[in-house]
Design a protein around this motif. Structure first.
Motif, PDB file in Angstrom:
ATOM      1  N   THR A 164      31.690 -53.235 -31.067  1.00 19.66           N
ATOM      2  CA  THR A 164      32.686 -52.668 -30.159  1.00 19.66           C
ATOM      3  C   THR A 164      32.949 -53.616 -29.002  1.00 19.66           C
ATOM      4  O   THR A 164      32.014 -54.149 -28.401  1.00 19.66           O
ATOM      5  N   GLY A 165      34.230 -53.817 -28.693  1.00 17.38           N
ATOM      6  CA  GLY A 165      34.618 -54.688 -27.599  1.00 17.38           C
ATOM      7  C   GLY A 165      34.609 -53.981 -26.256  1.00 17.38           C
ATOM      8  O   GLY A 165      34.488 -52.752 -26.163  1.00 17.38           O
ATOM      9  N   CYS A 166      34.789 -54.771 -25.194  1.00 13.46           N
ATOM     10  CA  CYS A 166      34.566 -54.254 -23.836  1.00 13.46           C
ATOM     11  C   CYS A 166      35.675 -53.350 -23.323  1.00 13.46           C
ATOM     12  O   CYS A 166      35.447 -52.566 -22.393  1.00 13.46           O
ATOM     13  N   THR A 167      36.892 -53.436 -23.867  1.00 12.34           N
ATOM     14  CA  THR A 167      37.946 -52.529 -23.395  1.00 12.34           C
ATOM     15  C   THR A 167      38.203 -51.380 -24.362  1.00 12.34           C
ATOM     16  O   THR A 167      39.094 -50.567 -24.128  1.00 12.34           O
ATOM     17  N   ASP A 168      37.421 -51.312 -25.438  1.00 10.65           N
ATOM     18  CA  ASP A 168      37.572 -50.200 -26.372  1.00 10.65           C
ATOM     19  C   ASP A 168      37.123 -48.905 -25.702  1.00 10.65           C
ATOM     20  O   ASP A 168      36.193 -48.894 -24.893  1.00 10.65           O
TER      21      ASP A 168
END
Length: 367
Positions: A164-168
């Motif tokens: 999972t990415g940081c702005t998800d």
């Protein structure tokens, strides 16, 4: 010369009449992402064929005082997959390396130190979205490694097959596939980069990697709360595994939106990172490549759409072409050195400028 490492992500913005012609001719009919790729192709063509153009690149790095930039492979075009963009960019860099004897691909810390002692520029290739670059195929990690990519960021802003990415909007951490990817990276000796990863993915990456990991270009949540920032919990976990963190020099990641930005805030983040990780595990990841104050206004609005398509939302307040009061262009990078010399000892300055990253890279290869 001493090693000066920067996760610059791009290269200084260099244009001539031929490059400007591509922008003016293609932008009215093409998307900004497609035009940006066409511009990159023309810049490489000019690099190959025009000595004065090549010299301007070299002079820009020399003015900045950076001899070990790390550049990101990829494409902004919606007509290409991320993976296709990575390999297209590999071809561009191969052309540059083949053309200029002062420009070298660096794949080991030993090579980096040799290049730094010479009058050459050593480029360390990276990818910022490994999950998309390999498209679910673990063997593609080795293909990238064989092509010379040494820093591999697991996710960009959004979730991919690795994590999972940081702005998800979720925070799911690493997938089983992601754990296998890290195992393959450890086997090869590639650097696990967690810069754009979500909190749980960052913690998972730190815990599951057999080698120390890096956050090559980020900021500190305690100083300014942004999705791109890392919490003290993440910094403490990074310190516990002898990892490394580079601090970004991008205004909207470091402070609230303003008409102008005081560069002091960069050092606020750097000093906070040092307070947790120690002065020997922190460096520079300016993320201040191509899109600086010289980036054409005509392309900015369209490229903002590209950034929104890769996970940046309105609340992230991304502004292309925005710099600080004393750092507007990549050539202004020397203000970082000046600020470090005011705040740290001579040996600490050498470490932050480059030795810390190379020592970290040594630890990864020895793990």
């Amino acid at each position: 010369m001493e090693p000066v490492f920067d996760y610059s992500a791009g290269t200084p913005w260099i244009v001539n009449d031929a490059v400007e012609a591509v922008i003016n001719e293609q932008l009215p009919e093409g998307s900004a992402g497609v035009v940006a790729d066409a511009v990159a192709d023309e810049q490489v063509r000019q690099f190959r064929t025009t000595e004065s153009f090549r010299q301007r690149y070299r002079e820009a790095f020399e003015a900045a005082g950076v001899n070990l930039p790390s550049v990101t492979l990829g494409s902004s075009s919606p007509e290409r997959s991320y993976r296709e963009g990575v390999f297209e960019d590999l071809h561009r860099w191969s052309a540059r390396f083949d053309t200029a004897d002062w420009l070298r691909k660096v794949t080991t810390p030993e090579q980096a130190r040799v290049v730094a002692k010479s009058d050459r520029i050593g480029v360390i290739l990276n990818t910022q979205n490994l999950g998309e670059a390999i498209e679910g195929d673990i063997d593609e990690v080795e293909r990238l490694y064989n092509a010379g990519v040494r820093l591999m960021q697991l996710t960009y802003n959004s979730q991919n097959g690795v994590g999972t990415g940081c702005t998800d909007r979720s925070d799911g951490g690493l997938s089983d596939h992601g754990l296998n990817v890290i195992e393959k990276m450890n086997e090869l000796g590639a650097v696990v980069d967690l810069s754009h990863c979500g909190t749980q993915t960052t913690i998972d990456g730190i815990e599951h990697s057999d080698a120390p990991v890096a956050v090559t270009h980020s900021s500190c949540e305690t100083v300014y709360d942004h999705d791109r920032a890392k919490s003290d919990e993440e910094l403490e976990a990074l310190a516990a595994v002898d990892g490394y963190m580079g601090i970004v020099a991008v205004p909207f990641f470091l402070t609230e939106k303003a008409d102008s930005y005081d560069f002091e805030v960069f050092f606020d983040h750097l000093e906070h990172a040092v307070s947790i990780l120690g002065a020997d595990r922190v460096g520079i990841g300016s993320d201040f490549g191509s899109i600086d104050a010289d980036y054409p206004t005509a392309l900015r609005d369209g490229m903002m759409e590209v950034l929104r398509s890769v996970g940046f939302r309105e609340e992230h307040e991304v502004e292309l072409g925005e710099g600080f009061d004393t750092m507007q262009r990549y050539e202004d990078w020397g203000v970082i050195r000046e600020g470090l010399e005011e705040r740290f000892t001579e040996s600490e300055v050498r470490g932050i400028l480059g030795e810390n990253f190379l020592s970290f890279w040594d630890r990864v290869r020895e793990a």
